[in-house]
Write an enzyme that holds these catalytic residues in place. Structure first.
Site, short mmCIF file in Angstrom:
data_model
loop_
_atom_site.label_atom_id
_atom_site.label_comp_id
_atom_site.label_asym_id
_atom_site.label_seq_id
_atom_site.Cartn_x
_atom_site.Cartn_y
_atom_site.Cartn_z
CG MET A 1 8.95 4.89 7.07
SD MET A 1 9.53 6.09 8.29
CE MET A 1 8.73 5.68 9.88
N GLY B 1 -0.96 -4.74 7.53
CA GLY B 1 -1.66 -3.39 7.30
C GLY B 1 -1.09 -2.85 5.83
CG HIS B 2 3.07 -1.87 5.74
ND1 HIS B 2 3.61 -2.24 6.96
CD2 HIS B 2 3.41 -0.32 5.84
CE1 HIS B 2 4.28 -1.22 7.43
NE2 HIS B 2 3.91 -0.21 7.05
CD GLN C 1 8.78 9.73 8.48
OE1 GLN C 1 8.79 10.04 7.32
NE2 GLN C 1 7.63 9.12 9.18
N GLY D 1 -2.31 4.64 5.14
CA GLY D 1 -3.05 4.15 6.02
C GLY D 1 -3.83 5.15 6.73
#
Ligand code: PAF
Length: 293
Positions: free
Chosen positions: A33, A39-40, A64, A150
């Site tokens: 998103m 992390g991405h 969502q 993740g």
């Protein structure tokens, strides 16, 4: 450094991916998103190892988010995301509009039962239907060989694996370990909402998980005792706890305090620090809870 192509339309995306495939290349997709952090970017690194053409999708998916959640506030920075992805050698970015993903005639919902009943599913009604619907659509649009997610969103990963298997979608799902920053805080786009004191209090989630992991490695297997260690840390720091659940790491079936774990045990947390809802988890007996300095 290469400049990734940015696609906003279906036809140009399909054409580019078909070209990759007709030259024998494998497409790997990393759904996000946006508001990308390390992390991405580690999902991207995993994607590069898994295939030939890495496509990152950037779409803040309205389906969502529940009423009163942070859809409008959610950080958006496509230009910053593009620059980070260029540094990491991504081939393409798909950044569709809401109108492209959900035209007025759109009528389909993809829903996974049972696995979505507890934890985040119980506190965010409809959330996982939104996730599986958009991920199924992204798979339809991109036909990837592999998709990378993740493990910070552990329940989401389990739900997507189930959907992919149940619908015989020809996509290999890969889960990548959570990346942690200073003090062990799991990286999340929502960390951007945290003030200084809140960021300090947010460390209680990973501290609790570390305490439970340490007890597990000393031989503690009672679900209640392990969960209790996490509760102890988070209760004193969070403004509200949605859940701290001990569960089977494969089925997500919750364990009662009297249950005794075998070689693995999932502990998953969702807690509010100020106005920010954070999630974290660890599979005790499996995950290393590493801090990034
Ligand atoms: O994990 C996320 O960022 C989202 O839930 C996802 C998988 C991109 C679907 O919108």
């Amino acid at each position: 450094m290469k400049n990734p192509s940015v696609f906003t339309e279906k036809a140009e995306l399909r054409q580019a991916l078909d070209q990759v495939r007709s030259a024998g290349g494998e497409v790997v997709v990393v759904p996000t998103m946006g508001a990308l952090h390390e992390g991405h970017l580690q999902l991207v690194d995993a994607a590069k190892k898994a295939g030939d053409y890495v496509l990152v999708t950037v779409f803040v998916n309205p389906k969502q988010f529940g009423p009163g959640e942070d859809f409008d506030l959610y950080p958006r920075d496509l230009e910053g995301d593009r620059a980070k992805l260029a540094q990491r050698g991504v081939d393409g970015i798909f950044a569709p509009s809401v109108a492209l993903m959900y035209p007025p005639e759109f009528r389909t919902t993809v829903a996974v039962s049972d696995l979505t009943a507890g934890m985040c599913g119980a506190h965010r009604p409809g959330h996982f239907d939104g996730v599986t619907t958009v991920v199924a659509k992204l798979f339809g649009l991109t036909s990837p060989c592999t998709a990378i997610f993740g493990r910070k969103d552990y329940q989401q990963l389990a739900v997507i694996r189930r959907m992919t298997e149940d619908l015989c979608l020809p996509v290999k799902i890969v889960g990548v370990p959570t990346v942690r920053g200073a003090g062990g805080l799991a990286l999340s786009s929502r960390n951007a909402y945290l003030g200084k004191d809140e960021r300090q209090r947010a460390l209680s989630l990973s501290r609790g998980l570390r305490a439970a992991a340490a007890a597990f490695s000393r031989g503690e297997r009672r679900a209640g005792a392990l969960r209790g260690l996490v509760v102890e840390h988070v209760e004193s720091a969070a403004d509200r706890i949605d859940y701290i659940t001990a569960a089977d790491s494969s089925t997500l079936a919750p364990l009662s305090d009297e249950d005794v774990a075998a070689d693995r045990l999932l502990i998953a947390i969702a807690a509010h620090i100020g106005k920010t809802r954070l999630i974290d988890n660890a599979v005790l007996g499996e995950d290393l809870l590493e801090e990034t300095p």
